[in-house]
Design a protein around this motif. Structure first.
Motif, PDB file in Angstrom:
ATOM      1  N   ILE A  83       0.851  -1.193   0.000  1.00 20.79           N
ATOM      2  CA  ILE A  83       0.000   0.000   0.000  1.00 20.79           C
ATOM      3  C   ILE A  83       0.885   1.242   0.000  1.00 20.79           C
ATOM      4  CG2 ILE A  83      -1.812   1.252   1.273  1.00 20.79           C
ATOM      5  CD1 ILE A  83      -2.739  -1.531   0.445  1.00 20.79           C
ATOM      6  N   GLU A  84       0.562   2.166  -0.868  1.00 17.62           N
ATOM      7  CA  GLU A  84       1.324   3.422  -0.909  1.00 17.62           C
ATOM      8  C   GLU A  84       0.519   4.537  -0.242  1.00 17.62           C
ATOM      9  OE1 GLU A  84       2.941   4.579  -4.732  1.00 17.62           O
ATOM     10  OE2 GLU A  84       3.163   6.634  -4.021  1.00 17.62           O
ATOM     11  N   PHE A  85       1.126   5.171   0.752  1.00 16.09           N
ATOM     12  CA  PHE A  85       0.457   6.243   1.488  1.00 16.09           C
ATOM     13  C   PHE A  85       0.715   7.598   0.833  1.00 16.09           C
ATOM     14  CE2 PHE A  85       1.217   2.692   4.370  1.00 16.09           C
ATOM     15  CZ  PHE A  85      -0.102   2.403   4.700  1.00 16.09           C
ATOM     16  N   LYS A  86       0.068   8.623   1.373  1.00 16.97           N
ATOM     17  CA  LYS A  86       0.073   9.932   0.683  1.00 16.97           C
ATOM     18  C   LYS A  86       1.454  10.539   0.533  1.00 16.97           C
ATOM     19  CE  LYS A  86      -1.598  12.224   4.907  1.00 16.97           C
ATOM     20  NZ  LYS A  86      -1.985  11.052   5.728  1.00 16.97           N
ATOM     21  N   ASP A  87       2.387  10.176   1.425  1.00 19.49           N
ATOM     22  CA  ASP A  87       3.738  10.736   1.304  1.00 19.49           C
ATOM     23  C   ASP A  87       4.686   9.829   0.525  1.00 19.49           C
ATOM     24  OD1 ASP A  87       3.889   8.692   3.115  1.00 19.49           O
ATOM     25  OD2 ASP A  87       4.777   9.856   4.738  1.00 19.49           O
ATOM     26  N   GLY A  88       4.124   8.779  -0.114  1.00 21.21           N
ATOM     27  CA  GLY A  88       4.952   7.915  -0.940  1.00 21.21           C
ATOM     28  C   GLY A  88       5.537   6.727  -0.201  1.00 21.21           C
ATOM     29  N   LEU A  89       5.461   6.727   1.153  1.00 18.56           N
ATOM     30  CA  LEU A  89       5.956   5.577   1.902  1.00 18.56           C
ATOM     31  C   LEU A  89       4.994   4.400   1.718  1.00 18.56           C
ATOM     32  CD1 LEU A  89       7.203   7.175   5.240  1.00 18.56           C
ATOM     33  CD2 LEU A  89       8.602   6.157   3.429  1.00 18.56           C
ATOM     34  N   CYS A  90       5.522   3.181   1.890  1.00 23.34           N
ATOM     35  CA  CYS A  90       4.697   1.992   1.644  1.00 23.34           C
ATOM     36  C   CYS A  90       4.743   1.033   2.829  1.00 23.34           C
ATOM     37  CB  CYS A  90       5.231   1.231   0.429  1.00 23.34           C
ATOM     38  SG  CYS A  90       5.083   2.148  -1.104  1.00 23.34           S
ATOM     39  N   ALA A  91       3.677   0.263   2.990  1.00 21.56           N
ATOM     40  CA  ALA A  91       3.677  -0.845   3.957  1.00 21.56           C
ATOM     41  C   ALA A  91       2.846  -1.974   3.370  1.00 21.56           C
ATOM     42  CB  ALA A  91       3.111  -0.394   5.299  1.00 21.56           C
ATOM     43  N   GLU A  92       3.078  -3.175   3.900  1.00 19.78           N
ATOM     44  CA  GLU A  92       2.376  -4.330   3.365  1.00 19.78           C
ATOM     45  C   GLU A  92       1.216  -4.749   4.248  1.00 19.78           C
ATOM     46  OE1 GLU A  92       6.035  -6.536   1.078  1.00 19.78           O
ATOM     47  OE2 GLU A  92       5.968  -6.531   3.245  1.00 19.78           O
ATOM     48  N   THR A  93       0.251  -5.391   3.632  1.00 19.14           N
ATOM     49  CA  THR A  93      -0.899  -5.905   4.347  1.00 19.14           C
ATOM     50  C   THR A  93      -1.272  -7.228   3.693  1.00 19.14           C
ATOM     51  OG1 THR A  93      -3.116  -5.303   5.077  1.00 19.14           O
ATOM     52  CG2 THR A  93      -2.508  -4.561   2.918  1.00 19.14           C
ATOM     53  N   VAL A  94      -1.761  -8.179   4.487  1.00 12.00           N
ATOM     54  CA  VAL A  94      -1.937  -9.537   3.965  1.00 12.00           C
ATOM     55  C   VAL A  94      -3.357 -10.029   4.218  1.00 12.00           C
ATOM     56  CG1 VAL A  94      -1.090 -11.930   4.082  1.00 12.00           C
ATOM     57  CG2 VAL A  94       0.515 -10.037   4.395  1.00 12.00           C
ATOM     58  N   LEU A  95      -3.997 -10.531   3.170  1.00 13.11           N
ATOM     59  CA  LEU A  95      -5.339 -11.107   3.285  1.00 13.11           C
ATOM     60  C   LEU A  95      -5.208 -12.632   3.267  1.00 13.11           C
ATOM     61  CD1 LEU A  95      -8.454 -10.777   3.139  1.00 13.11           C
ATOM     62  CD2 LEU A  95      -8.234 -10.764   0.672  1.00 13.11           C
ATOM     63  N   MET A  96      -5.703 -13.248   4.342  1.00 12.03           N
ATOM     64  CA  MET A  96      -5.537 -14.698   4.465  1.00 12.03           C
ATOM     65  C   MET A  96      -6.867 -15.414   4.299  1.00 12.03           C
ATOM     66  SD  MET A  96      -2.943 -14.680   7.671  1.00 12.03           S
ATOM     67  CE  MET A  96      -3.782 -13.332   8.464  1.00 12.03           C
ATOM     68  N   ARG A  97      -6.913 -16.329   3.361  1.00 17.63           N
ATOM     69  CA  ARG A  97      -8.125 -17.130   3.161  1.00 17.63           C
ATOM     70  C   ARG A  97      -7.820 -18.562   3.552  1.00 17.63           C
ATOM     71  NH1 ARG A  97      -9.808 -15.208  -2.833  1.00 17.63           N
ATOM     72  NH2 ARG A  97      -7.570 -15.188  -3.100  1.00 17.63           N
ATOM     73  N   PHE A  98      -8.741 -19.176   4.233  1.00 11.77           N
ATOM     74  CA  PHE A  98      -8.564 -20.583   4.590  1.00 11.77           C
ATOM     75  C   PHE A  98      -9.676 -21.367   3.923  1.00 11.77           C
ATOM     76  CE2 PHE A  98      -6.707 -18.045   7.954  1.00 11.77           C
ATOM     77  CZ  PHE A  98      -5.468 -18.634   8.135  1.00 11.77           C
ATOM     78  N   ARG A 101     -12.611 -22.611   6.050  1.00 10.82           N
ATOM     79  CA  ARG A 101     -13.276 -21.695   6.975  1.00 10.82           C
ATOM     80  C   ARG A 101     -13.904 -20.544   6.202  1.00 10.82           C
ATOM     81  NH1 ARG A 101      -8.372 -20.249  10.957  1.00 10.82           N
ATOM     82  NH2 ARG A 101      -7.335 -22.254  10.976  1.00 10.82           N
ATOM     83  N   SER A 102     -14.959 -19.979   6.778  1.00  7.43           N
ATOM     84  CA  SER A 102     -15.586 -18.856   6.095  1.00  7.43           C
ATOM     85  C   SER A 102     -14.907 -17.541   6.484  1.00  7.43           C
ATOM     86  CB  SER A 102     -17.071 -18.796   6.436  1.00  7.43           C
ATOM     87  OG  SER A 102     -17.199 -18.722   7.832  1.00  7.43           O
ATOM     88  N   ASN A 103     -14.014 -17.588   7.476  1.00  8.32           N
ATOM     89  CA  ASN A 103     -13.326 -16.378   7.924  1.00  8.32           C
ATOM     90  C   ASN A 103     -12.415 -15.799   6.857  1.00  8.32           C
ATOM     91  OD1 ASN A 103     -14.417 -16.745  10.358  1.00  8.32           O
ATOM     92  ND2 ASN A 103     -12.529 -17.318  11.427  1.00  8.32           N
ATOM     93  N   LEU A 104     -12.402 -14.498   6.792  1.00  4.06           N
ATOM     94  CA  LEU A 104     -11.419 -13.816   5.947  1.00  4.06           C
ATOM     95  C   LEU A 104     -10.640 -12.893   6.858  1.00  4.06           C
ATOM     96  CD1 LEU A 104     -12.790 -12.363   2.622  1.00  4.06           C
ATOM     97  CD2 LEU A 104     -10.953 -14.008   2.966  1.00  4.06           C
ATOM     98  N   THR A 153     -13.725 -10.437   7.781  1.00  4.00           N
ATOM     99  CA  THR A 153     -14.435 -10.777   9.030  1.00  4.00           C
ATOM    100  C   THR A 153     -13.542 -10.668  10.266  1.00  4.00           C
ATOM    101  OG1 THR A 153     -13.881 -13.126   8.811  1.00  4.00           O
ATOM    102  CG2 THR A 153     -15.965 -12.396   7.833  1.00  4.00           C
ATOM    103  N   ASN A 154     -12.234 -10.811  10.091  1.00  6.26           N
ATOM    104  CA  ASN A 154     -11.316 -10.790  11.235  1.00  6.26           C
ATOM    105  C   ASN A 154     -10.115  -9.891  10.941  1.00  6.26           C
ATOM    106  OD1 ASN A 154     -12.819 -13.380  11.227  1.00  6.26           O
ATOM    107  ND2 ASN A 154     -11.686 -13.748  13.122  1.00  6.26           N
TER     108      ASN A 154
END
Ligand code: SAH
Ligand code: SF4
Length: 342
Positions: A83-98, A101-104, A153-154
């Motif tokens: 993800i790129e933020f407004k000042d150009g710095l970036c961080a990661e985020t992870v979506l886990m599917r199992f 399970r119905s959880n996301l 969901t989580n």
């Protein structure tokens, strides 16, 4: 003129803003639902908002102030976003599917980099850049929902950074996630390396997520070798805080324990850990060490040692799980989030 970012607002603030522009309250409610429940990507998606007002919104507002820079999909279905933020710095985020399970679950970052410097973790290697604002934390979830059209969901605060080192923004983010995204606090978990005073403070918060503690060692000597924070708040002070947290919340704490081959995965360590945890109401989550790309000398544990460690802990009556490794082929597994611009 800088555009107003609508995802920063609570529902009440959004109503106030929209009404101040001469519109009715129900208009604000429509917009709120498009952003938070219906994954609208743009104001033009908001088909029940009249055209002239959509034009006003396009000219003066934006839904988010950050964007997806890259997306990687693992063979196991895990998706990692940069993800790129407004000042150009970036961080990661992870979506886990199992599959079963119905959880996301979404694993969100709370800082760019980290100050804690744990020896086994890739996040701190490039130092610390800045705290993420509450809405930048929440936006990671919104962006993933918009991208996949799925409902998260989580939420686990286990991405890049130390949540209790960015406590004010985390508290605000928890509230936005709860109120705007309608995710119950029981479906949120916050993981910390153990900033003791903030654990006491968290126990006093209105909304208290499940607490996960990165313990990773059964005693001061080993913990000090791998986690600099042990010098500041030692394992005995941490234990006191955990007992207090137990008292206030009545919930089980999750104890996270990275198994590093030959370092903390021995029978002696297991027995010492049992003794350390005997008065703490907790479950234990064993995490096989994921190699990060520098030569810190740490090894993955051998499977046999890992299972032996698990059986010993189980025999003490605790519930023990081994964390499934997710997305290792795209460097999305625990400790591998470095914010690399792949
Ligand atoms: N800063 C917080 C949350 C982010 S780290 C914390 O430290 O708790 C999320 C989890 O991944 C923590 O338990 C962390 O100790 C673990 N982790 C870090 N590096 C790892 C690695 N190389 N292998 C496995 N787990 C790791
Ligand atoms: Fe920071 Fe957590 Fe990594 Fe330690 S394990 S350096 S606290 S992100």
């Amino acid at each position: 003129m800088e555009k107003i970012t609508l995802s920063k607002f609570s529902k009440e603030e959004l109503v106030e803003y929209i009404v101040s522009q001469g519109e009715k309250k129900f208009r604000a409610e429509q917009i709120h639902s498009w952003i938070w429940a219906k994954n609208a990507k743009s104001f033009d998606d908001m088909t029940d908002v009249k055209k002239e007002f959509r034009q006003f919104l396009n000219e003066n507002c934006q839904i988010l102030d950050c964007k997806i820079k890259t997306r990687q999909i693992s063979s196991d279905g895990t998706i990692k976003y940069l993800i790129e933020f407004k000042d150009g710095l970036c961080a990661e985020t992870v979506l886990m599917r199992f599959d079963n399970r119905s959880n996301l679950s979404m694993c969100v970052s709370c800082q760019v980099g980290c100050k804690m410097g744990c020896k086994f973790c890739a996040t701190g290697k490039n130092g610390f850049k800045r705290n993420l604002e509450a809405n930048e934390i929440v936006s990671q979830i919104l962006l993933a929902q918009m991208d996949t059209n799925l409902k998260i969901t989580n939420v686990v605060f286990m991405g890049q950074g130390e949540p209790l080192d960015n406590f004010e923004n985390i508290k605000k983010a928890i509230e936005l996630i709860n109120k705007n995204l309608q995710i119950s606090i029981r479906r949120m978990t916050l993981s910390t390396s153990g900033i003791v005073p903030k654990i006491y403070e968290l126990a006093k918060n209105d909304l208290i997520p499940t607490l996960a503690i990165s313990l990773h060692a059964p005693n001061h000597t080993i913990r000090e070798k791998i986690m600099p924070i042990e010098k500041r708040y030692n394992i005995e002070e941490l234990k006191k805080a955990l007992k207090e947290f137990n008292k206030v919340t009545k919930d089980r704490i999750t104890i996270e324990y990275i198994l590093i081959g030959g370092l903390n995965d021995t029978k002696e360590c297991a027995l010492e850990l049992i003794e350390f945890l005997k008065d703490i109401k907790c479950n234990i989550n064993l995490i096989p060490y994921n190699p990060v790309d520098d030569d810190n000398g740490f090894k993955k544990p051998i499977k046999k040692d890992m299972l032996k460690f698990k059986y010993l802990l189980e025999a003490s009556g605790k519930k023990v799980t081994i964390r499934l490794e997710r997305g290792a082929d795209i460097d999305a597994a625990c400790g591998q989030l470095a914010g690399k611009q792949a």
